[in-house]
Each structure stands twice: as structure tokens, then as C-alpha cells.
Design a protein around this motif. Structure first.
Motif, PDB file in Angstrom:
ATOM      1  N   UNK A  46       1.478  -1.179  -0.265  1.00  0.00           N
ATOM      2  CA  UNK A  46       0.013   0.245   0.006  1.00  0.00           C
ATOM      3  C   UNK A  46       0.767   1.098   0.061  1.00  0.00           C
ATOM      4  N   UNK A  47       1.860   1.661  -0.379  1.00  0.00           N
ATOM      5  CA  UNK A  47       2.849   2.575  -0.685  1.00  0.00           C
ATOM      6  C   UNK A  47       1.739   3.956  -1.445  1.00  0.00           C
ATOM      7  N   UNK A  48       1.961   4.835  -1.413  1.00  0.00           N
ATOM      8  CA  UNK A  48       1.426   5.592  -1.238  1.00  0.00           C
ATOM      9  C   UNK A  48       0.043   5.546  -1.673  1.00  0.00           C
ATOM     10  N   UNK A  49      -1.003   4.770  -0.957  1.00  0.00           N
ATOM     11  CA  UNK A  49      -2.561   4.763  -0.222  1.00  0.00           C
ATOM     12  C   UNK A  49      -2.425   5.830   0.494  1.00  0.00           C
ATOM     13  N   UNK A  50      -4.154   5.999   0.159  1.00  0.00           N
ATOM     14  CA  UNK A  50      -4.921   6.929   1.125  1.00  0.00           C
ATOM     15  C   UNK A  50      -6.407   6.619   1.306  1.00  0.00           C
ATOM     16  N   UNK A  51      -6.619   6.829   2.783  1.00  0.00           N
ATOM     17  CA  UNK A  51      -7.566   5.942   3.276  1.00  0.00           C
ATOM     18  C   UNK A  51      -8.513   5.808   1.823  1.00  0.00           C
ATOM     19  N   UNK A  52      -8.757   7.892   1.505  1.00  0.00           N
ATOM     20  CA  UNK A  52     -10.223   7.350   0.816  1.00  0.00           C
ATOM     21  C   UNK A  52     -10.132   6.582  -0.123  1.00  0.00           C
ATOM     22  N   UNK A  53      -8.982   5.778  -0.445  1.00  0.00           N
ATOM     23  CA  UNK A  53      -8.752   5.437  -2.479  1.00  0.00           C
ATOM     24  C   UNK A  53      -9.039   3.698  -0.972  1.00  0.00           C
ATOM     25  N   UNK A  54      -8.368   3.508  -0.490  1.00  0.00           N
ATOM     26  CA  UNK A  54      -8.624   2.082   0.603  1.00  0.00           C
ATOM     27  C   UNK A  54     -10.466   1.721   0.649  1.00  0.00           C
ATOM     28  N   UNK A  55     -11.082   2.915   0.896  1.00  0.00           N
ATOM     29  CA  UNK A  55     -12.165   2.783   0.967  1.00  0.00           C
ATOM     30  C   UNK A  55     -12.748   2.529  -0.371  1.00  0.00           C
ATOM     31  N   UNK A  56     -12.289   3.306  -1.416  1.00  0.00           N
ATOM     32  CA  UNK A  56     -13.420   2.942  -2.726  1.00  0.00           C
ATOM     33  C   UNK A  56     -12.854   1.879  -3.098  1.00  0.00           C
ATOM     34  N   UNK A  57     -12.433   0.651  -3.237  1.00  0.00           N
ATOM     35  CA  UNK A  57     -11.389  -0.201  -2.943  1.00  0.00           C
ATOM     36  C   UNK A  57     -12.237  -1.160  -2.285  1.00  0.00           C
ATOM     37  N   UNK A  58     -12.110  -0.872  -0.610  1.00  0.00           N
ATOM     38  CA  UNK A  58     -13.280  -1.239   0.326  1.00  0.00           C
ATOM     39  C   UNK A  58     -14.576  -1.634  -0.198  1.00  0.00           C
ATOM     40  N   UNK A  59     -15.211  -0.519  -0.657  1.00  0.00           N
ATOM     41  CA  UNK A  59     -16.968  -0.149  -1.005  1.00  0.00           C
ATOM     42  C   UNK A  59     -17.082  -1.516  -1.893  1.00  0.00           C
ATOM     43  N   UNK A  60     -15.775  -2.256  -2.891  1.00  0.00           N
ATOM     44  CA  UNK A  60     -16.512  -2.893  -4.172  1.00  0.00           C
ATOM     45  C   UNK A  60     -16.266  -4.774  -3.491  1.00  0.00           C
ATOM     46  N   UNK A  61     -15.154  -4.631  -2.643  1.00  0.00           N
ATOM     47  CA  UNK A  61     -15.567  -6.418  -2.151  1.00  0.00           C
ATOM     48  C   UNK A  61     -16.241  -6.385  -1.161  1.00  0.00           C
ATOM     49  N   UNK A  62     -16.906  -5.242  -1.098  1.00  0.00           N
ATOM     50  CA  UNK A  62     -18.296  -5.188   0.581  1.00  0.00           C
ATOM     51  C   UNK A  62     -19.240  -5.589  -0.144  1.00  0.00           C
TER      52      UNK A  62
END
Ligand code: JFZ
Length: 317
Positions: free
Chosen positions: A194-210
Motif C-alpha cells: 500500500x505505498x502511497x495509498x490514502x484512506x480515500x483510495x482504500x475505502x473506494x476499493x473496500x466498497x467494491x469488495x464489500x
């Protein structure tokens, strides 16, 4: 949460596959041996995006045989496979509408190997996961790269930078939707670095896997991030951990195929490692780096066969 982990906790042994364009240079660029793991060659040799892209024009792994791969994994006693659908180089090893930079649209191969693999896995009762490099994408103006957190520029000055969320919304999110939708229902999504990842980016991807309650994910989406399991890399942790964990491990040194990497662990070492891990309650994800023709290296095949032989005599089933 616990229910979806049931098969995974029983599995104990899986196959990691690192396969991509980097299998072609296989650790060597313009006659020079490039240090380090072969799937990092684009970064290590600072290859410009346009130049690296040309590897796709010749990528034609016509010896690829999903059935042979799956049957060998099965014989070795493995219960699941996790394969690189897109590594840090940004090249998708599956057919993608979200980016033309993929194995069906950009190479002469004209087949979707991950589709073939998914079909055989389903038929053979092997669980399937895809590795997806969600943050690092060295091919995209908004993708991150290894030293972005140190404020360093991308090595290719011709890649005009864009915000991370352009890449996340334009490629990563659509591609993750594609792999979750088009491959018969993945069991695992394996995030990385997760180099350079942001919380916003993580949440966008988490929304997909949810949207996929049975999908198992690892802890590498963001830092810190729980995921469903932790991922000690290239070492076996001590006993007594109170969370799910999976050791990922190479048989030699590199994850991707590197033709002169001869640093092979012995079969005995690998079996002892598997036993050690299983006895401590973890899983072993043992890596193979197929060649650019689509074959497993001979040394890997030998070891997997020998492990399989041992499993027939000592394994559970
Ligand atoms: C990452 C990748 O950069 C590498 O190419 C490979 O895919 C590997 C499985 O994962 O490398 C890492 C990730 C995490 C650690 C070390 C290397 N770590 O946690 O120590």
C-alpha cells in the motif's frame, strides 16, 4: 466472517503464481543482469513506460496449460491458487475493458489465461484468488511507485503525473469489479504494497469488495488494515498467534521468473516449512514463477512433485 474462513483455515497449503510481462526479460535487461526480484525489473532498471510496454508485443505464452498447472498444484496437496492478475507494472493478465494494457488486447496471445485457469479450478475443486496491485501501478500517471512516499519522482519523466484517485476510479476500481464479476466468483483478493495509498483510495476499493461477503482479503490494502488474514512474508512466525495468517514464500529468491536465480530451497526444507506452518495453525502460499512461454520452471515442478509424493504418504487427503 468466520464462516467464509472455514475452507481457508482447513486448506493449509496454496500456490502463489507470479506471472506477467516480466517473465520475458526474466531478470535481464539489455544484456545486463538486474538485481532483485524479477517482477520489479521495470523499476530497478528504470525502464520507461513506452519501452516496457513493447514487451507486450512479443508476449505469447503458447505453452500455457491451465489444466497442467492446476493438476500439479492438486497433486502437491495444494487447495488453492492465488495468481497475479495485475502486478506493479500495471499490466493486466486478464481481459479488461477498463484498460487496453491487458493480455488479450495488447499481446499476440489472444487468450485470457485467467479465465482458463478459473474454469479448470472450478472443475477440479481448487479455490482461486487473484493478486491485484491496487496502489503501485508504474504504468499509470496516477498510480503509485516504490519511493513515492519519499517524495521522489517516477523514474520516467514522460509519465505526466495525475492524482491517485484518477487511477483508483479510472482503473483500479473498474478492474477489481471486473475480476470479481467475470471469473466465476473469486475466493480471495490478495492486495499488495500500500505505498502511497490514502484512506480515500482504500475505502473506494473496500466498497467494491464489500459486495462479496464470501470474499477473503488480506491485510495489505492499506496501513494499518486488518483484512481477513495477515501475511508474514518469506519467514515463518512464532506459534500462538491469535489471528489468521498465511506465509508467502518463494522456492528460490525471486517471485517472478528469473532465469539465473538458482537459489532453490530443497524439497526437504519446503516440507519442513509446511509442517512447521501447519503445526502453528497457518497457511503456506508457495510461489511459482512461470516463464514467458507459460511453463513452470523445471526446478519448481520437481519440488512440487516431490512434495506431492510426500503428501500421498503423510498428508490428510
Ligand atoms: C510485494 C511485491 O512488491 C513483490 O513483488 C511480491 O509480489 C511480494 C509477494 O509482495 O513485496 C513485499 C511485500 C511486503 C513485504 C515485503 C515485500 N513485507 O511485508 O515484508
Amino acid at each position: 466472517h468466520d464462516q467464509k474462513m472455514e475452507w481457508w483455515r482447513e486448506a493449509r497449503f496454496g500456490m502463489f503464481i507470479h506471472w506477467g510481462l516480466y517473465a520475458d526479460p526474466a531478470g535481464e535487461w539489455k544484456g545486463e543482469r538486474i538485481n532483485g526480484i524479477s517482477e520489479w525489473i521495470m523499476a530497478r532498471a528504470e525502464i520507461p513506460v513506452k519501452e516496457y510496454e513493447k514487451l507486450a508485443e512479443n508476449f505469447n505464452p503458447d505453452k500455457f496449460d491451465a489444466e497442467a498447472w492446476v493438476k500439479l498444484a492438486k497433486y502437491a496437496g495444494m487447495k488453492y491458487i492465488v495468481i497475479t492478475s495485475k502486478h506493479h507494472d500495471g499490466f493486466a493478465m486478464f481481459h479488461s475493458k477498463a484498460s487496453k494494457y491487458n493480455i488479450v488486447d495488447a499481446t499476440p496471445f489472444d487468450r485470457d489465461p485467467l479465465k482458463e485457469l478459473a474454469e479448470v479450478c472450478k472443475r477440479e475443486g481448487i479455490r482461486l484468488g487473484f493478486y491485484y496491485s491496487q496502489a503501485q501501478d508504474w504504468h499509470e500517471p496516477g498510480g503509485t511507485y516504490w519511493n513515492i512516499e519519499e517524495g521522489k519522482p517516477h523514474w520516467d519523466p514522460d509519465l505526466e503525473r495525475e492524482p491517485l484517485m484518477n487511477y483508483i476510479n479510472g482503473k483500479a476500481v473498474p478492474q477489481v469489479k471486473e475480476i470479481l464479476e467475470n471469473y466465476g466468483g473469486l475466493d480471495i483478493l490478495w492486495w499488495d504494497t500500500p505505498r502511497g495509498m490514502t484512506e480515500e483510495a482504500a475505502n473506494a476499493l473496500k466498497a467494491v469488495t464489500d459486495d462479496y461477503p464470501n470474499l477473503i482479503t488480506n491485510n495489505r490494502l492499506y496501513r494499518p488494515w486488518p483484512g481477513d488474514f495477515q501475511t508474514p512474508e518469506q519467514h515463518v512466525p512464532p506459534t500462538g498467534l491469535d489471528y489468521d495468517w498465511e506465509v508467502c514464500m518463494t522456492m528460490n529468491t525471486s517471485w517472478g521468473y528469473k532465469w539465473y536465480d538458482e537459489n532453490w530451497k530443497s524439497t526437504e526444507e519446503l516440507i519442513k516449512m509446511l509442517v512447521d506452518i501447519a503445526s502453528k495453525g497457518g497457511n503456506l502460499l508457495l510461489n511459482v514463477g512461470p516463464t514467458a512461454t507459460g511453463e513452470f520452471p523445471k526446478a519448481s515442478v520437481e519440488r512440487l512433485k516431490e512434495m506431492g509424493h510426500w503428501m500421498q504418504q503423510n498428508g490428510k487427503s
